[in-house]
Write an enzyme that holds these catalytic residues in place. Structure first.
Site, PDB file in Angstrom:
ATOM      1  N   ALA A 139       0.869  -1.179   0.000  1.00 21.87           N
ATOM      2  CA  ALA A 139       0.000   0.000   0.000  1.00 21.87           C
ATOM      3  C   ALA A 139       0.904   1.226   0.000  1.00 21.87           C
ATOM      4  O   ALA A 139       2.050   1.161   0.453  1.00 21.87           O
ATOM      5  CB  ALA A 139      -0.866  -0.012   1.251  1.00 21.87           C
TER       6      ALA A 139
ATOM      7  N   GLY B 127       0.480  -4.949   0.896  1.00 20.48           N
ATOM      8  CA  GLY B 127      -0.713  -5.000   0.052  1.00 20.48           C
ATOM      9  C   GLY B 127      -0.485  -5.693  -1.282  1.00 20.48           C
ATOM     10  O   GLY B 127      -1.431  -6.198  -1.895  1.00 20.48           O
TER      11      GLY B 127
ATOM     12  N   GLU C  28      -0.795  -9.254  -0.461  1.00 19.60           N
ATOM     13  CA  GLU C  28      -2.219  -9.451  -0.124  1.00 19.60           C
ATOM     14  C   GLU C  28      -3.074  -9.489  -1.393  1.00 19.60           C
ATOM     15  O   GLU C  28      -4.018 -10.276  -1.487  1.00 19.60           O
ATOM     16  CB  GLU C  28      -2.684  -8.354   0.840  1.00 19.60           C
ATOM     17  CG  GLU C  28      -2.070  -8.547   2.229  1.00 19.60           C
ATOM     18  CD  GLU C  28      -2.316  -7.378   3.169  1.00 19.60           C
ATOM     19  OE1 GLU C  28      -1.965  -6.237   2.798  1.00 19.60           O
ATOM     20  OE2 GLU C  28      -2.886  -7.602   4.247  1.00 19.60           O
TER      21      GLU C  28
ATOM     22  N   GLU D  90       4.542  -5.202   7.384  1.00 16.62           N
ATOM     23  CA  GLU D  90       3.810  -4.126   8.061  1.00 16.62           C
ATOM     24  C   GLU D  90       4.263  -3.856   9.497  1.00 16.62           C
ATOM     25  O   GLU D  90       4.257  -2.703   9.935  1.00 16.62           O
ATOM     26  CB  GLU D  90       2.298  -4.419   8.056  1.00 16.62           C
ATOM     27  CG  GLU D  90       1.620  -4.159   6.727  1.00 16.62           C
ATOM     28  CD  GLU D  90       1.676  -5.337   5.752  1.00 16.62           C
ATOM     29  OE1 GLU D  90       2.455  -6.284   5.989  1.00 16.62           O
ATOM     30  OE2 GLU D  90       0.948  -5.296   4.757  1.00 16.62           O
TER      31      GLU D  90
HETATM   32  N1  COA Z   1       4.601   3.107  -0.627  1.00 19.32           N
HETATM   33  C1  COA Z   1       4.986   4.251  -1.193  1.00 19.32           C
HETATM   34  N2  COA Z   1       6.103   4.375  -1.927  1.00 19.32           N
HETATM   35  C2  COA Z   1       6.839   3.265  -2.110  1.00 19.32           C
HETATM   36  C3  COA Z   1       6.492   2.020  -1.556  1.00 19.32           C
HETATM   37  C4  COA Z   1       5.308   1.959  -0.785  1.00 19.32           C
HETATM   38  N3  COA Z   1       4.883   0.817  -0.230  1.00 19.32           N
HETATM   39  N4  COA Z   1       7.429   1.115  -1.896  1.00 19.32           N
HETATM   40  C5  COA Z   1       8.330   1.774  -2.647  1.00 19.32           C
HETATM   41  N5  COA Z   1       7.977   3.067  -2.783  1.00 19.32           N
HETATM   42  C6  COA Z   1       8.678   4.128  -3.516  1.00 19.32           C
HETATM   43  C7  COA Z   1       9.882   4.650  -2.755  1.00 19.32           C
HETATM   44  O1  COA Z   1       9.495   5.621  -1.797  1.00 19.32           O
HETATM   45  C8  COA Z   1      10.688   5.228  -3.895  1.00 19.32           C
HETATM   46  O2  COA Z   1      10.107   6.453  -4.265  1.00 19.32           O
HETATM   47  P1  COA Z   1      11.077   7.775  -4.504  1.00 19.32           P
HETATM   48  O3  COA Z   1      12.003   7.350  -5.600  1.00 19.32           O
HETATM   49  O4  COA Z   1      10.116   8.838  -4.904  1.00 19.32           O
HETATM   50  O5  COA Z   1      11.778   7.983  -3.214  1.00 19.32           O
HETATM   51  C9  COA Z   1      10.433   4.264  -5.033  1.00 19.32           C
HETATM   52  O6  COA Z   1       9.211   3.593  -4.713  1.00 19.32           O
HETATM   53  C10 COA Z   1      11.518   3.222  -5.207  1.00 19.32           C
HETATM   54  O7  COA Z   1      11.680   2.551  -3.974  1.00 19.32           O
HETATM   55  P2  COA Z   1      13.098   2.382  -3.238  1.00 19.32           P
HETATM   56  O8  COA Z   1      12.835   2.142  -1.799  1.00 19.32           O
HETATM   57  O9  COA Z   1      13.991   3.499  -3.610  1.00 19.32           O
HETATM   58  O10 COA Z   1      13.601   1.038  -3.944  1.00 19.32           O
HETATM   59  P3  COA Z   1      14.638  -0.024  -3.341  1.00 19.32           P
HETATM   60  O11 COA Z   1      14.994  -0.923  -4.462  1.00 19.32           O
HETATM   61  O12 COA Z   1      15.747   0.675  -2.628  1.00 19.32           O
HETATM   62  O13 COA Z   1      13.824  -0.847  -2.247  1.00 19.32           O
HETATM   63  C11 COA Z   1      11.885  -2.039  -1.396  1.00 19.32           C
HETATM   64  C12 COA Z   1      12.754  -1.678  -2.637  1.00 19.32           C
HETATM   65  C13 COA Z   1      10.657  -2.777  -1.914  1.00 19.32           C
HETATM   66  C14 COA Z   1      12.706  -2.938  -0.466  1.00 19.32           C
HETATM   67  C15 COA Z   1      11.496  -0.730  -0.655  1.00 19.32           C
HETATM   68  O14 COA Z   1      10.939   0.166  -1.605  1.00 19.32           O
HETATM   69  C16 COA Z   1      10.474  -0.941   0.433  1.00 19.32           C
HETATM   70  O15 COA Z   1      10.810  -1.429   1.497  1.00 19.32           O
HETATM   71  N6  COA Z   1       9.222  -0.531   0.192  1.00 19.32           N
HETATM   72  C17 COA Z   1       8.173  -0.575   1.191  1.00 19.32           C
HETATM   73  C18 COA Z   1       7.680  -1.989   1.385  1.00 19.32           C
HETATM   74  C19 COA Z   1       6.626  -2.032   2.461  1.00 19.32           C
HETATM   75  O16 COA Z   1       6.867  -1.784   3.613  1.00 19.32           O
HETATM   76  N7  COA Z   1       5.401  -2.368   2.038  1.00 19.32           N
HETATM   77  C20 COA Z   1       4.282  -2.500   2.938  1.00 19.32           C
HETATM   78  C21 COA Z   1       3.499  -1.250   2.972  1.00 19.32           C
HETATM   79  S1  COA Z   1       2.143  -1.409   4.099  1.00 19.32           S
END
Ligand code: COA
Length: 260
Positions: free
Chosen positions: A66, A112, A115, A135
């Site tokens: 999400a 999400g 999910e 989460e």
């Molecule tokens: N919500 C909003 N933005 C998200 C996102 C999310 N769940 N997951 C990734 N993004 C965005 C990042 O903020 C970034 O945006 P920006 O370039 O404007 O800063 C872009 O997507 C790329 O993500 P980034 O984190 O730079 O990529 P990465 O390869 O370094 O890491 C992940 C990849 C998936 C490990 C990392 O993005 C992450 O942990 N995301 C969140 C996962 C999460 O907690 N999901 C559950 C949400 S309830």
């Protein structure tokens, strides 16, 4: 219908819905959830769509969760509404569609994203896929059905470990625990999903829809799945597809089912 955050196309009875926010790793914001609802609804009522494949745009993510930026300042009431609204519009909605839905997991499926994949009828992953429910690392719990569907698919022990550690598992571990049905090299993922979709397409859409209802009944509290199966089984006998399927068998020819 045109969308800002998804792509939707039908080819030969297969509708492919692609979540298309690659710069945000296809994170599900409110607008995307609404658009997905609309696209799934459109596919459900399209008589030419026999199978739906849902996947993510780009080579990095199916859906990274999400959209955290949208709920970071929510209070308890808003948090509850976010979960209830999302489950109704998308996650429960997808699970209960009559049209079969396959998740093609092409990278990160987190929060999400996992999910959504778990709400689909089954999942196929690329060997680059990584899955998890992170989460609790954000101070919340999975709110789009993850605490219910993950234990159903992988068992309570692994689900608890995945949720508590907020860790990710790779595609082969997901395969060995039944979270995904197949693992393919990334470039073969969509082609393989289409191959399975083509096999599904040959069968009676009416009977498949009845089977989805009966299987899903096993996971609904207060409902006796065996009774649902009896009802759905009986209903099939009143359908043109049943007449065609049984007649074709007796006439030693391939059944030609008309559609949904
Ligand atoms: N919500 C909003 N933005 C998200 C996102 C999310 N769940 N997951 C990734 N993004 C965005 C990042 O903020 C970034 O945006 P920006 O370039 O404007 O800063 C872009 O997507 C790329 O993500 P980034 O984190 O730079 O990529 P990465 O390869 O370094 O890491 C992940 C990849 C998936 C490990 C990392 O993005 C992450 O942990 N995301 C969140 C996962 C999460 O907690 N999901 C559950 C949400 S309830």
């Amino acid at each position: 219908m045109s969308y800002n955050n998804i792509l939707s196309k039908t080819s030969d009875g297969i509708r492919t819905i692609t979540i298309n926010r690659p710069s945000k790793l296809n994170a599900l914001n409110k607008e995307t959830i609404q658009e997905l609802h609309d696209a799934f609804l459109e596919a459900e009522f399209d008589l030419n769509t026999k199978v739906i494949i849902v996947t993510g745009s780009g080579d990095k993510a199916f859906v990274a969760g999400a959209d955290i930026s949208e709920f970071a300042d929510f209070n308890e009431k808003e948090g509850g509404q976010l979960s209830a609204q999302g489950q109704k519009l998308l996650f429960d909605f997808v699970e209960n569609l009559s049209t079969p839905v396959i998740a093609a997991i092409n990278g990160f499926a987190l929060g999400g994203g996992l999910e959504l994949a778990m709400a689909c009828h089954f999942r196929i992953a690329s060997d680059t896929a990584k899955m998890g429910l992170p989460e609790v690392s954000l101070g919340v719990i999975p709110g789009y059905g993850g605490t219910q569907r993950l234990p159903q698919l992988v068992g309570k022990g692994l689900a608890m470990e995945m949720i508590m550690t907020a860790g990710m598992i790779d595609a082969n571990k997901a395969l060995s625990h039944g979270l995904v049905n197949h693992v393919l090299p990334e470039q073969e993922l969509l082609g393989f999903c289409e191959k399975i979709a083509n096999r599904i397409k040959r069968n009676s859409s009416v009977a498949i829809s009845a089977a989805i209802k009966a299987v899903n009944a096993n996971y609904k509290s207060g409902i006796n799945g065996y009774h649902v199966e009896i009802d759905q089984f009986g209903n099939c006998f009143g359908t043109d597809d049943f007449i065609e399927g049984t007649t074709a068998f007796l006439e030693k020819r391939k059944a030609e089912f008309p559609g949904k």
